[in-house]
Design a protein around this motif. Structure first.
Motif, short mmCIF file in Angstrom:
data_model
loop_
_atom_site.label_atom_id
_atom_site.label_comp_id
_atom_site.label_asym_id
_atom_site.label_seq_id
_atom_site.Cartn_x
_atom_site.Cartn_y
_atom_site.Cartn_z
N THR A 15 1.49 -1.46 0.54
CA THR A 15 -0.13 -0.38 -0.06
C THR A 15 0.70 1.18 0.27
N GLY A 16 1.58 1.08 0.16
CA GLY A 16 3.01 2.40 0.72
C GLY A 16 2.70 2.93 2.09
N LEU A 17 2.18 2.60 3.24
CA LEU A 17 2.35 2.69 4.26
C LEU A 17 3.43 2.35 4.59
N GLY A 18 4.23 2.89 5.93
CA GLY A 18 4.78 2.78 7.02
C GLY A 18 4.61 1.41 7.63
N TYR A 19 5.45 0.39 7.94
CA TYR A 19 5.06 -0.30 9.61
C TYR A 19 5.87 -0.39 10.52
N ARG A 20 5.13 0.05 10.91
CA ARG A 20 5.66 -0.44 12.77
C ARG A 20 5.19 -1.59 13.97
N ARG A 21 6.14 -1.33 14.79
CA ARG A 21 5.59 -2.33 15.71
C ARG A 21 5.49 -1.69 17.00
N LEU A 22 3.76 -1.86 17.66
CA LEU A 22 3.87 -0.93 18.80
C LEU A 22 4.82 -1.61 19.90
#
Length: 333
Positions: A248-255
């Motif tokens: 999708t072009g989003l960034g991914y980060r774990r909380l």
């Protein structure tokens, strides 16, 4: 010499500090906000409110809490990190739809309203118990952000669990223009599968979902071996979310911590510069404080400053030539 300082220079200078401090305090009270350009952010934050987000496999201050509560605590911390002039709004996701609750509003002037409305988000808002993140939730969140405008980016917080599950062979995304999407896909939850609480319409827990209550992952087409699945249990589907984010072009980060969300939201890639009313009243207030500190400083401080001044003047006279090009005799200093 010290008596002369106390009788002449010191009282006269000290008496002027008090009215000057008063003028500075008046300026701090009446001074209007000054419009200055600065980096700001605009987000619509979407919370997954499906029942798997009620799993208590994360901790806050050493106490187990649900994934949703942990995400709300992280968002509350992020509000304090965003600079004034930034805007934040809320939406919730379940099924295939994201529902806008609050359009983006400025964070400093509306901080209390944002905190109260944030705390009010819970599973009782849920209108269905099934969910499609990649095929519905992200699309819907992006559409909501685009409809709102204001250059709002997307923050989509979820554990990645879908019900019913998407078959492994199924394409996650079709015909999506990643260039038009900006923001973050945030994963929250533990690594170990945990039972999913079953709640009624009032938000009260009435047990846990069992294997026979949910749809399991279907077998891969052409394979006789059944898929290993446990959809009645839930853990963070980080690999799946990372794949969705990449497509999708989003960034991914774990909380991992409550501060991780704020760190992501102040990423300069999502900043835009605009004029913002800025409160600079602290400048004259600080100046008044320094003046009052000087007014009531002990005499020994003023005598030390006077001695320093004399030393500097004497040093300058020794180093800098006189106007006629000759140094003054050492004894005259």
């Amino acid at each position: 010499m010290n008596a002369g300082i106390r009788e002449r220079g010191l009282p006269r200078l000290r008496h002027w500090l008090t009215p000057l401090a008063l003028l500075a305090l008046i300026a701090a009270v009446v001074m209007p906000a000054v419009t200055l350009p600065r980096h700001t952010f605009s987000y619509i934050v979407t919370f997954d409110i499906t029942q798997s987000m009620d799993v208590e496999d994360v901790s806050l201050n050493g106490v187990p809490v649900s994934r949703l509560k942990f995400a709300q605590a992280a968002m509350g911390d992020a509000l304090g990190q965003l600079p004034c002039g930034s805007k934040v709004g809320w939406s919730v996701f379940t099924g295939q739809r994201t529902l806008l609750l609050l359009a983006p509003v400025e964070v400093c002037n509306n901080y209390d309203a944002l905190r109260v409305s944030l705390d009010g988000i819970d599973g009782r808002m849920r209108w269905t118990n099934w969910s499609r993140i990649a095929e519905g939730g992200v699309y819907s969140a992006v559409r909501v952000a685009q409809d709102v405008g204001q250059g709002a980016a997307v923050v989509f917080i979820t554990d990645g669990q879908e019900a019913p599950p998407v078959p492994p062979s199924r394409a996650l995304m079709r015909d999506i223009n990643s260039a038009r999407i900006k923001g973050w896909l945030i994963g929250v939850g533990g690594d170990q599968p945990a039972a999913i609480p079953k709640t009624n319409g009032d938000g009260n827990q009435v047990g846990y979902w069992q294997a026979e209550d949910v749809i399991q992952v279907p077998a891969t087409p052409g394979s006789d071996r059944p898929a290993e699945t446990h959809e009645e249990l839930s853990e963070l589907r980080g690999q799946y979310l990372g794949s969705v984010a990449e497509q999708t072009g989003l960034g991914y980060r774990r909380l991992w911590t409550t501060t991780a969300l704020g760190d992501a939201m102040v990423d300069q890639r999502f900043a835009h510069r605009e004029p913002v009313p800025t409160d600079l009243r602290w400048c004259p207030a600080l100046f008044a404080l320094l003046l009052l500190a000087g007014r009531f400083a002990p005499d020994v401080v003023w005598e030390w400053l006077h001695a320093c001044r004399k030393f500097i003047r004497r040093l300058v006279r020794r180093v800098v030539p006189a106007s006629d090009g000759r140094r003054p005799p050492a004894g005259l200093s």
